[in-house]
Structures are given as structure tokens and as C-alpha cells.
Design an enzyme around this catalytic site. Structure first.
Site, PDB file in Angstrom:
ATOM      1  N   GLN A 231      27.188  46.235  43.206  1.00 19.47           N
ATOM      2  CA  GLN A 231      27.950  45.276  41.894  1.00 19.47           C
ATOM      3  C   GLN A 231      27.819  45.697  40.659  1.00 19.47           C
ATOM      4  OE1 GLN A 231      27.859  41.179  41.762  1.00 19.47           O
ATOM      5  NE2 GLN A 231      30.000  40.913  41.513  1.00 19.47           N
ATOM      6  N   GLY A 232      28.351  46.113  39.974  1.00 16.57           N
ATOM      7  CA  GLY A 232      28.172  47.161  38.585  1.00 16.57           C
ATOM      8  C   GLY A 232      28.709  46.157  37.638  1.00 16.57           C
TER       9      GLY A 232
ATOM     10  N   GLU B 171      25.120  26.515  35.739  1.00 20.44           N
ATOM     11  CA  GLU B 171      25.002  26.009  33.973  1.00 20.44           C
ATOM     12  C   GLU B 171      26.386  26.521  33.831  1.00 20.44           C
ATOM     13  OE1 GLU B 171      22.677  26.951  34.725  1.00 20.44           O
ATOM     14  OE2 GLU B 171      21.082  25.344  34.348  1.00 20.44           O
TER      15      GLU B 171
ATOM     16  N   SER C 153      22.926  44.634  43.082  1.00 24.04           N
ATOM     17  CA  SER C 153      21.931  44.799  44.029  1.00 24.04           C
ATOM     18  C   SER C 153      22.320  45.324  45.207  1.00 24.04           C
ATOM     19  CB  SER C 153      22.815  43.733  44.963  1.00 24.04           C
ATOM     20  OG  SER C 153      23.835  43.101  44.162  1.00 24.04           O
TER      21      SER C 153
ATOM     22  N   SER D  11      27.304  42.088  35.394  1.00 20.66           N
ATOM     23  CA  SER D  11      26.328  42.385  34.508  1.00 20.66           C
ATOM     24  C   SER D  11      25.403  43.323  34.214  1.00 20.66           C
ATOM     25  CB  SER D  11      24.406  41.506  34.918  1.00 20.66           C
ATOM     26  OG  SER D  11      25.156  39.997  35.992  1.00 20.66           O
TER      27      SER D  11
ATOM     28  N   SER E  76      25.454  31.350  36.394  1.00 19.41           N
ATOM     29  CA  SER E  76      24.377  30.478  37.695  1.00 19.41           C
ATOM     30  C   SER E  76      25.185  28.768  36.903  1.00 19.41           C
ATOM     31  CB  SER E  76      24.296  30.512  35.951  1.00 19.41           C
ATOM     32  OG  SER E  76      24.904  29.658  34.671  1.00 19.41           O
TER      33      SER E  76
ATOM     34  N   GLU F 262      32.952  35.571  45.550  1.00 22.40           N
ATOM     35  CA  GLU F 262      31.334  35.742  45.691  1.00 22.40           C
ATOM     36  C   GLU F 262      30.827  34.492  45.992  1.00 22.40           C
ATOM     37  OE1 GLU F 262      29.648  37.057  42.411  1.00 22.40           O
ATOM     38  OE2 GLU F 262      28.332  37.975  43.012  1.00 22.40           O
TER      39      GLU F 262
END
Lengths: 398, 373, 398, 373
Positions: A135-136, A382, A170, A138, A380, A252
Site C-alpha cells: 500500500q502506497g 484518534e 507494508s 502514507s 489511528s 482495511e
């Protein structure tokens, strides 16, 4: 019971017999009781011949992705049949060898958004477990705030010219292909992003593994320098990639939340019984730890019940707004589990390597450290809380 | 609990400057990545400097060359040097080792060993537990009377600094009950096996195969059980002081990060949810500081409720540092997960200190028993 | 010990003997072991003749406010002497009968900000416990956001004409005077507020008690309609009341946080032992409750140690930024204590009135409900967290 | 756990509309402030309406005039009517009382009592505990054989709805162990003392002075211990369903308030710290719902792990509702502290249901024992 229901039951029973026979014939006895959960986490371990054989058998049958359409190499099973397959795999102490990001995230997304040509080309290899995807999404400056991404893809007609940096890719170092979000319009934020499939062996792609606190390097920094990506690898419309990416992140989240429900692992209470012992009443001989383990195992049980309920509601047309909740609770359970395991093991749960620790103890340390990531990646805790507050609860902000 | 004296304030400042200048976290990282680090888990050079500054003799009376600063003074130093994760056997040697001699040793032993400890030439470790969890009541290591002294047999698990110690304080069972023995590591029959822990600090399993010791190896000036409890309390309070330093620093590093990291076009320190979490952590660390200081003072003045306060301090330190290190990683996001960042060091070291000499669970139970419920 | 220190010790010993004698002479035996903590909470209970006698004795001596200047009716004692007084009161099972908002909040504020005339007039009656003060800060629309207050005070030269509504006026129905923040300039927010002392018997003042969930009505809504307040009752400069009010709130916080450290009450563990019993090892016979009680009592102990440390640092010139932390932790402890007590008592802790419950059980229920206020008033826990984050930690926001 | 049937969905909607229209919280407030309320703690009129809608017979087989909706159906109704704090003996009568007859009663007893229960004419309560805390293993109330039947003596503390019940299900000790007895409240020797609880609902202490009962008063179709456990589990799951309704409503009311209240010139729902707390509560309530539904289903289908799931549900319900009611008051600020607001009602009722038939602590222990640790 009506006649129609009766027929259904017979069909299911026949299917079960077929599955059982097939597993008996194809599943290598040497793999009994094993699984590849750890490999999925730490990655990059080559398959043994038996593992390879099992992957091929399941891949050809399409049963690694049982409910995907047979036309693209999936199993074409209905939900009921898929459940039977899962049960029979469990009965035979077998595992599903087809997994990874292709199965969990990209496949469902392509089925929904890709062109017929793209599906024909990319889905069958995923079903067979032949191609590893990474996965590209972030970037160093765009973690939780993904829409700030800056990796450019310049539209050159037949191809895109990609330049920029991705991080947290990853398994980037052992992947064949990458699905990426790239900026194709710098004048807009969300509306300037496209979804591209990039061959990792293209000239100009460079990966640098990132060493984590657990010692492993399951992620990479990935650098793209003048990488040419054929136009046919654009999924969906130009500048419309954000919606596709968000949908993929939903898949995901749903998958990541599974951590809390993994029944293959021994329960913390069982581990603690071994290390802590029991009192004359059969209770764990550390009342404080016992109370916390009970809370944890209760939460894990409620979580599994919730995951089942969500699945059930979704099947019945209910809206699955629950993915953010499941993601957060799942992460909490995974982390609590690891902390409690460590605590029960005492110093034995704090080994790094070498003599004096058994395999499970060393794995406990590594899993504990690795597990700190589950509340960070895939949005996250949050961020999920923001999503819940704003989208589900309607507490607008910002 | 007294206000710090001028001397104590100077001591703290000296320790703080030394840690920042001579022993920053990068020094620990270098140590971990070096061959020496793998073998020893501490820097000889740093420990020599510490001894030169008088810290190894901080509890030692002036007649033996020490500075007699007391336990609060030692705590101040431990807190400061732990902020940067300084790897040293200071707490066990200058705290527990010296206390063993002062409380349980005779004049001859003090004369023989204290000056060497003050000079940084002797390192002491505490060998009590025989399994992976803290159970001081479950000692099976045997000490039997033999010609001219004692013979010790048994195993001690996960002895922190055990692989580098010159002297092991061994708790062993005699016919009269548990006693503490002063065992030079070079004695025949003492066999050490390194244990590579997650915090990359020194740790060893100690095998005792009919280790023959002179009569006076038994530290006899205090009843054995009592001496053992006192030494354990010294270790626990010392560990709590280190944990206080770690928590303070983990908080400071995290706060700094929040003030610089931008997401959604804003410095994330401005997000209220994070503000409230930090406010809560700040309060927890203040409470932890009070508990730790009270425990150190109580040991120093040998108060009746020293054990109670030590359990309060250790339990509070464990819980607070546990929370703080988890939040350190979480609030840093992805970067905190990388080995390149320091957060992992704090996390790993925290769990070892949590498990050492009784975790929070152990000390909560002990606190309640001491309060009679 | 030096000669000077020796002299000091002798002086203290003499003082102790004096105090002890005085208490023996003046403290009515009938009040031994009682205190007026509950009265302060629920309020409005008239004093018995013995209580009245004790109040007068302490009031005349100035020992209700031992460290306030003797010139204004305080005790004029040094910190050491005040501590001795407190110890001797405790030894005699006596209590300090002088309290309330005048002592806790207004007095220290007047000492700092008021004119000499105002001090002479208002402080001595506080020292003697003759005048009850109430606080007129909050308004219906200005709870946590105090600076939004709207109650007007129009400057009419010799007097102010006050109109508006205050709420949460503690003990408004039995108070003699009110210290209030009022708006004297509508064009500015913080800079348009003044600090006024208002005689509650002035024409135009009306109070309506607010019934709380605990059943009692310790607070009022207070309505001001064309109330004339003489100019001499303005404390500090016109429009400069905000700073005075904030300072007063600091005194409030410091006092409110005391809840966690009240040693007069029996510990929760002692209460639980009675209701829950112990096992053969002497441990509370409910391991889960026991663990939570331990955590609570540990927290309470750390809290007391922190309060001591803060006092000590403050005496030595350290900055007392800790009031917000103490307020929050104190509130948490008070509430935890009440919840745990209730839980230990089981159904006996849930009585409202009538037969079947003893006095302590009924008090437990009421205190539990009342205690929910301590994290709301005097600046809610949320507000204190904002203060900590912004003022102490420098995490600016908004 | 099955998906709701069409009929169940209709049932839930009917219950929801009825609660909102006929039994809003203001109805409970009126009841509390009335003389009737003080004496009875429930509205006869409401209970008559409930019976007319068939809810009192929701577990009763059709042959006895019931609608045979099962435990999940009862749970749906309880959840809905508890949202508005409807004071009624529905759970104990239609849930526990009917279960007692169906599981432990003989044909004669069913024929005699079920139609009256369905008609709303008979109210049942469960009298087990003898102290202020739940200890079903500590029953001292004696049942001795006497001429023509049984004689019961003892005391039952804090029997919810005990003051208004027409029949008391009394757990008493015989020579063979604990048995459950069907005791009409009018029987001689049954003396009731009202207990005025914080939730203003009915509660009584029951004195049994040599209460003579016929032989068949002992519900004999199931072994006594087993029957008692089943009935307690019915009560616990029913209470958990009520608590689910209360938590859902407390959450909704709080969320609405946050969306309207302004402070610092902003709607406070926009403050991130509050958003994260609400997000967390939302998740907790979802988990609670899953646990409660699973327990109700397990009772309905008499699953092996019914007791385990009931303990899971009750413990989760206690903790979650406890947190939710505390947050309800806190997030409302001052107004939530006033009697004028409803928050206090939820808070008080929550604690009574928490304490009833085992609090979270009790059920956590039971859960672990059932899991063998």
C-alpha cells in the site's frame, strides 16, 4: 421445516462432505495446527514446499477468497458455503494460505471500482496468492492527514510520471505491485488525488526497510523517481482517487479489527495459569492480574459478539457504520492482550533473543512491541474517534 | 519529607548536566549497537565517571570515603541519569550493595568493601528470585552449614546486572530461615548465564553449585528476613526513582513533539483531546513524584511506614510509567514505532523495571496487607 | 541543636500548652468528635447553644483563621503555631467552627485587593463567623465560560444599579452578603467586569433555592432587580474585577481539592470490611472490589503527599501551579470514594430515607449524589484540563 | 443470535411508541412526587396497559393465553420502556415469574396462575438475598416439612417490587438443599416492610414467620439449585436489557445537550475532548448491546453458555451504565446536578440495577469461574 429448507440443508450437507474430502486430499499433514499469522506480520519468510503446495491447491480452487466471483478466480461460494468451508478448515486444523493486502483491501476495491480489463488482469493472481501487493498511501508529512499527500503523478498521456516518497509501505521490499494514492492536481486537495497501480519492479522505484521497535522491518520507505506508470493502471477517473482510497481504508479497518477475535491463540487466562498458578479455589494466584484478565476476556467476547452482529446486520442491508468502533476496540484488545501476557510471564516475557526463553516467550515480546502499531496504522485511534464523533454522532467540528 | 537542601539541589543539577552532556540517549543507543553493549549492558567509562563524582559512595559514611548524602540524594541522582536511560549498576551497587553492608555487614566487611565500592571498583547485584515472577517468599536456594562456613546450592533467575557484578547478594534458605549472603562472583561454583533482555541491559541467570563461603558471608547484623525486606525496599525505591526520571523525560519529549508536529494544517498540540490527555498525564506524574520522594525519605529516616510507602511508590511508578510509555508511542504515531526513535527504549526499559522486585499488582497487594485489608 | 533552635522549640512547646489549656476550658464536651462538615455541604442548619458558644470563643480568639493578621481579627499566628493549633484541636476531637466562603475565598482576596476601609469593615465579622457570604459568579448562560456573564451594574455615581440573574449561589437563602462579578462595560468582555460586595437584604434581591439530585438545596438562583449597591462596595478598580475573581477562584480550587485528603472519615477499606467481610487471609472477601479500593486508597495517599509537597514548595517560594491538578485529582478521589462506599454497602448504600437504613448509610447515598458536583463547580474538570494544557504545558489552543 | 423477525421489529416499535407517548420520563417524575408513588413505586394504570398489549404474557405459551415471543422479545420491550424509566414490575413478573412456572411449576400451577399473569392481575417478585449484597450461596431462610406441606421462616432483604407483589418466589433451605417456593403474599406470616430506595421504585424487606404452605408450593419440576440459577439468570438478563435502554437514552439525551449548549461562543459538541469521550461511550454501548442480546438469545434457546453470557451481559451493563450515567451528569454540568433535570433519575436507578442480582464484581468472578480460572 419446509421442503425448500430441507433441500437447502441437504445441499449444504453435500457441500460439507465435498469440502471435507477435498481438504483431506490436499492439505499436507505437516502443516496441521500451523498458521501463517506471524508471517503476515513480520513478513518475507519464504514458503516451504508443503506450504507452497497448499497455496497452489487453494489458489486453483479459488477457496482462498471463497465469496469472490468465480469469473475472476474466486470461489464463487455463497455466505453459507463460505462458513462451511471455514468450519471444515478449522476442523482439519488447516489455514487459509491466501491473504495479504491484495485479498484484504485491493481485491474488494477493484471489484467495485476497476474496469473489466483491470479486473481480468489483477484479480486472478490475487486469488491464487501469486502476487504480493503493498500500500502506497502514507507519506512522511501525511500520516493521519492523508489528503495532504504530495507524491506527484504527472499526466504524460500514455503514462504517468511518478515522483515522491511514500512511507509505511507494508512489505514494500518483498512486494510485486503497489496500489498508491498520488497527486494529479496540485490546485485542489481531496479532488486532486488519483488511484494508481504501480509495478514495484519499474525503474526508479527504491525501497528502504524501516526497522521497528520490535526488531523487524515489515514496512518501508519507498522512493519514486521518474517512475513511468502506464495509463491503463489508473483505477477509476483521474482526480477521483480519494473516494476509492477511502473505500479501501474501510476494508482495511474491517480487517484490522479482526485482531481481537483471533481464536487460534491460547487465551491470556490459559497462559497466566501456566505462569502464575492457581489458588486452592482454582483462581489465578494473582487477584489483581486476574481481575484485569477477566475484564480483558469479557471485552474480547463482547467484541466478537459485536463483530458478528455487524456482519449480520450488514448482510441484512443494515448500514455498517461500525468499522471505526471495531477498529478501535480491536486495537485495544490486541494491545491489552499483549500487555497482560507479558505481565503474566514476568521476566520471561521480556526476553529479546538467545538462551533462557522459549519460542513463545520471545514471540510474546515481539508481538507486544509490534502490537503498539495497531492503534496507529489504518487510521489511528484518534482519527477513528474523530470519524465516529463527526460522521456517526454528528458532532461537527473544525 | 524535607525540602531539598542546597547541597541536594546542587547534586541534582550536577547529575542532570552530566546526563545531558555525557550520557544522552544516543550514548545508550551506541552501547546497545556495540559488541560491548551486548556483553555488558553498561558503559564502564560512564560508571567510572559516576564514581569520580562521588555517586557510588553517596550512601557511604564519610569514614569510609563516602559522601553520606542519604537515600533521597541517591534518588535525585538516579532520577536524573535515568532521564537519558544511562545504563549503569549505580542503584544496585550504591543503593542496595552499600545498604547491605551498612545494615547487615560487620566492621571488617565494611572496611574491606566500602572503599572499593566508593571507588567504582566493585559492582553489586541482588539475587533473590528463582522464577520469572517476584516471589521473595518462595526461596528454595539452600545454604547449609559446612566446614568453616556455608555451602550454597540453587539457581537465581533474571538477576539484573548479575553478569557484570563482582558481588552477588544471595538470598538462601538455612535451617533458621532465609538469610542474605555476600558472594563474590569469582567464588568457585558460581556460574553465570547471560540473558538478553528487551531493554538491552545486563541480566544473568546465576547457578550456585555447592558454593563454599566463609562463616561471615552471611550478613548477620540484622535478622535475615528483615535484612532481605530492607534490601528489596531499597531496590524498589531506587527503581521507582529511575522510573520517575524516565516518565518525566518521556513526557517532555512527547510534549515537544506535539508542539512541532503538524496534521490537518495545525500543530497537533492544539487538539483538545490531546491536551486533556497530556493534562492527565502531567497530573499522574506529579502524583508519582510525591510517592517516590516519600518512599526515599522514609527509607532515609527509617520510618515505620517505609515499606508501605515503598509499595505505594513502586506500584504508582509502574502504572504511571506504563501509561506514559504507551502514550509516548501512540502520540508520536508511526515515528514512535521505529527503532530510529527513542520511544521504544523507554517502553522496553519500563517493562523490565516494572517486573523487577514486584510489579504493580504485587505492591498493591502488599500495600493492602500492610493496611490490614 | 543550636541555642536559637532550642529557644524556638521552647516557645512552641509553651504555645502548645497554652492552646491545650484554652481548648480544655472553652470546647464544650458535648461536641467532642462531631464536626460541621455536613452542615457546610447541606447548609442552613441552625447552631445549637453549645455550637454557638464554641463559635464565639474561637471567633473572639481569632483562631478560626489562625494565620490572618490580628489587626483584622485573625489569629496572627505563624505557620508552625497554626499547625500546633490544628494538632491540638484534633487531639481534643474538636473542630474549627469558623468556615464558609468568607474564610475560604473572600477573606484572602480582600486581604490582597481591598481598601483599608473595606478590610476593616468586612474581615473581622468573617473571623468571628458572624457573617455568611455567598458567591455570585455563575449565570445560566455563563457556567464554565464565566467571562460571558451579563448581570449589569450601572454606574450611577454614588451607587451601582444591579440587574440580572446569578445561579449556583451557594447558600444564597441563608447568606448575609454576596460577592459578585458584574458587568460594568458591555463593550468589552474580560475588561468590562467589576467585583462588588452586595448586601443580600437590599431591596430587589430575590433567591430561589435549586433542589439538587441529592435532595438538598444548597444553591440558589438569585435575581437582582434594580438593586442599589453603594460605591464603597466596589473592590479594586472599575472594570478590573476579572483579575480579582480569578484570584478568588484559585483560592476556591485550592480549598475544594481538600476533599481527597479528609482523614476524619473512615477509610473505604474499613467500611468495606464491615459490609463485605474478609477471607481466611484477612483480605476483603471481594477480590475485584478490593483491587479497586486499593487503587483508590493509594491514589488518595499520593494525593495527600502531593498536597503536602505543594504547600511546602509554596512556602519556599515555589510556584503553585498545582491547584488545577489538585482540584481534578481531589474531585476524582471524592467521587471514587463515594462510589466504592456505595458498592461495598450494596443495597444498604442506596436508601433514600425511612426505616431499614442507619444514619451513615443514608448519608452515604446523599454524599455520593452531592459529590457529583465537585468535578463541575469551581471550574469543571474539563476547564482545569484546559488550564493545565494551556497555562502549564503551553499547548495553546482556540 | 438471530436477526430480528418482522414480528420482533413490530414489537419493538410498538414498545418504543408506547413509552414515548404514554410513559415518558415526566410520568415517572409525577409518580415519584405523588403519594401513590411513595407507596407503590409503580403505576397500576401503566401496567394494565402493558398487559393489554400482551407484554405480561410475552413468554407464556399460547395455550395459556400468551404470545410466546421468547426472551429476546421480552428484552426488546424492557429495553424500550426502560429508556423512559417506566416503573413497572414487568421484568420480574413476565420474565422471572413466568419462567418459574414454566420451568419449575406443574400443570396445575400453570393453569392456575399463567392466565392471571397474562391479564396483568398478578405481580411476582424474587426473594433470594438476605443481606445488602448478592450472595445466593448464603441462604439461611429455612423450609421445614410440616403437616400437609412446608413451613418457611426467615428474612429476605431488599426484595425489588416486593411490596406490591402478589406472589413471592422465595429461595429457602431444606434438608436436601436450596429450593424455590411459590408464596402468595397474602399467606399468613408474610410480613412486609417498605424500603424507600434512592430510585423511588418499590422495594421491601420480607419477614417470613412460620409461613405454612402446601406441598406443591415447592416448584419441583427442576432441581432447586438449578431452578434458582435459571431464575436469577432471567432476572439478570432482564435487568441488563433495562440497563441497555437506559444507557442508550442517557447517551442520546447527552448528545443532544452537547449539540445545543454553547460555551466560549461555541457549541460544545465541537470540542474535541468531548467528541472523543462520546465516541468512546458510543463504542461501549455498542459492545453492551451485543452482550445483552447474546444473553437474551442464549436464555431463549437454553444454550450451554447461557450463564456465561448472562454474567458477561450483566457485568458489561453495570460498568457501561455506571460510566454513562456519571458522564451524563458531568457533561451536562450544573444543570445535570439539579433535581429538575432527568440525569439524577438515571443515575439513581442505574445503581439499584447494578446492585441487584450481582454487581459487576460478582459477575466478573462468576464469568472467570465458568471459564475455569
Amino acid at each position: 421445516m419446509t421442503a425448500a429448507m430441507n433441500d437447502k440443508q441437504i445441499a449444504i450437507d453435500e457441500f460439507r462432505a465435498e469440502v471435507r474430502g477435498w481438504i483431506a486430499q490436499h492439505f499436507p499433514a505437516s502443516l496441521k495446527g500451523k498458521n501463517n499469522a506471524f508471517a503476515a506480520i513480520e513478513g518475507g519468510v519464504p514458503l516451504s514446499p508443503d506450504q507452497e503446495e497448499w497455496r497452489q491447491a487453494m489458489g486453483e480452487k479459488g477457496w482462498g477468497v471463497p465469496t469472490w466471483p468465480a469469473a475472476y478466480g474466486g470461489g464463487g461460494l455463497c455466505g453459507k458455503q463460505a462458513a462451511v468451508l471455514q468450519e471444515e478448515l478449522a476442523n482439519a486444523e488447516a489455514y487459509n494460505p491466501i491473504g495479504g493486502m491484495g485479498v484484504m483491501m485491493l481485491g474488494p476495491t477493484l471489484l467495485e471500482f476497476a474496469s473489466e480489463e483491470q479486473k481480468q488482469r489483477h484479480i486472478p493472481p490475487i486469488c491464487r496468492g501469486e502476487i504480493r501487493w503493498c500500500q502506497g498511501f502514507s507519506e512522511p508529512g501525511a500520516g493521519s492527514d492523508l489528503a495532504s499527500l504530495r507524491a506527484r503523478a504527472e499526466d504524460c498521456g500514455d503514462y504517468f510520471l511518478v515522483n515522491g516518497q511514500k512511507t509505511w509501505t507494508s512489505g514494500g521490499q518483498w512486494s510485486d505491485w503497489c496500489f498508491a494514492l498520488v497527486r494529479t492536481d496540485t490546485s485542489r486537495k481531496h479532488e486532486g488525488i488519483s488511484f494508481l497501480l504501480i509495478d514495484m519492479r519499474s525503474p526508479g522505484v527504491e525501497v528502504r526497510p524501516i526497522q521497528l521497535i520490535s526488531g523487524a522491518s515489515p514496512f518501508c520507505e519507498t522512493f519514486f523517481t521518474d517512475v513511468k506508470v502506464p495509463r491503463e493502471n489508473l483505477v477509476g477517473e483521474l482526480n477521483q482517487g480519494w473516494a476509492i482510497g477511502k473505500r479501501l481504508l474501510q476494508h482495511e479497518r474491517t480487517n484490522l479489527s479482526g485482531g481481537g477475535g483471533n481464536r487460534v491463540m491460547p487465551s491470556v487466562s490459559q497462559i497466566a495459569k501456566f505462569y502464575v498458578g492457581v489458588d486452592e479455589q482454582g483462581r489465578l494466584d494473582d487477584p489483581d492480574l486476574r481481575q484485569r484478565i477477566i475484564r480483558h476476556e469479557m471485552l474480547a467476547r463482547s467484541f466478537r459478539l459485536t463483530a458478528q452482529r455487524v456482519m449480520r446486520d450488514a448482510k441484512n442491508g443494515g448500514v455498517a457504520t461500525a468499522s471505526s468502533i471495531l477498529k478501535n476496540v480491536g486495537a485495544r484488545i490486541t494491545q491489552d492482550r499483549a500487555e497482560l501476557t507479558l505481565e503474566a510471564m514476568g521476566m520471561s516475557g521480556l526476553g529479546w533473543e538467545g538462551d533462557g526463553f522459549n519460542e513463545k516467550e520471545l514471540a510474546a515480546t515481539r508481538l507486544w512491541l509490534w502490537g503498539k502499531a495497531v492503534s496507529i496504522y489504518g487510521g489511528s485511534t484518534e482519527i477513528q474517534n474523530n470519524v465516529i464523533a463527526k460522521r456517526i454522532l454528528g458532532m461537527e467540528g473544525e | 519529607m524535607a525540602v531539598l537542601t542546597e547541597e541536594q539541589v546542587m547534586l541534582r543539577e550536577m547529575a542532570s548536566s552530566w546526563a545531558v552532556e555525557q550520557s544522552p540517549v544516543t550514548a545508550f543507543r551506541r552501547l546497545r549497537d556495540s559488541t560491548e553493549g551486548l556483553q555488558r549492558g553498561f558503559s564502564k567509562d560512564h560508571y567510572r565517571q559516576m564514581a569520580e563524582m562521588g555517586w557510588a559512595g553517596i550512601l557511604v559514611p564519610e569514614e569510609y570515603g563516602g559522601s553520606s548524602f542519604g537515600y533521597l540524594g541517591l534518588g535525585l541522582v538516579l532520577e536524573q541519569v535515568a532521564q537519558t536511560l544511562t545504563a549503569s549498576p549505580l542503584m544496585l551497587t550504591a543503593g542496595v550493595g552499600v545498604s547491605a553492608l551498612m545494615l547487615g555487614g560487620n566492621t571488617h566487611q565494611r572496611e574491606q568493601w566500602l572503599p572499593a565500592i566508593v571507588a567504582g571498583e566493585v559492582i553489586v547485584a541482588l539475587a533473590v528470585d528463582e522464577g520469572s515472577r517476584h516471589h521473595p517468599e518462595r526461596i528454595e536456594c539452600q545454604a547449609s552449614v559446612c566446614e568453616g562456613g556455608w555451602s550454597l546450592s540453587g539457581r537465581k533467575a533474571f538477576v539484573l546486572e548479575g553478569g557484570i557484578a563482582d558481588v552477588l547478594l544471595v538470598a538462601a534458605r538455612t535451617e533458621q530461615g532465609v538469610e542474605v549472603f555476600w558472594v563474590p562472583a569469582v567464588t568457585e561454583g558460581v556460574i553465570r548465564h547471560d540473558r538478553h533482555m528487551a531493554d538491552s541491559r545486563n541480566c544473568a541467570e546465576i547457578e550456585l553449585r555447592q558454593v563454599v563461603l566463609p562463616e561471615e558471608a552471611r550478613l548477620a547484623e540484622l535478622p535475615g528476613e528483615q535484612l532481605l525486606q530492607r534490601l528489596l525496599d531499597c531496590a524498589r525505591a531506587g527503581a521507582a526513582a529511575e522510573m520517575l526520571g524516565m516518565a518525566t523525560q518521556a513526557f517532555a519529549v512527547t510534549l515537544d513533539y506535539l508542539k512541532t508536529r503538524e496534521q490537518f494544517d495545525e500543530i497537533i498540540a492544539r487538539f483538545q483531546a490531546l491536551q486533556h490527555r497530556m493534562a492527565n498525564l502531567y497530573g499522574e506524574i506529579e502524583l508519582m513524584r510525591s510517592a517516590v520522594e516519600a518512599a526515599l525519605s522514609a527509607i532515609e529516616s527509617d520510618d515505620d511506614d517505609a515499606s508501605l510507602l515503598v509499595s505505594l511508590a513502586k506500584a504508582t511508578a509502574c502504572d504511571t510509567l506504563n501509561l506514559m510509555t504507551r502514550e509516548m508511542v501512540q502520540l508520536h504515531g508511526g515515528i514512535g514505532m521505529t527503532d530510529e526513535h527513542d520511544a521504544g527504549f523507554y517502553l522496553k526499559r519500563a517493562r523490565v523495571l516494572e517486573a523487577a522486585w514486584g510489579n504493580a499488582s504485587f505492591h498493591r497487594d502488599r500495600f493492602a496487607r500492610l493496611c490490614d485489608y
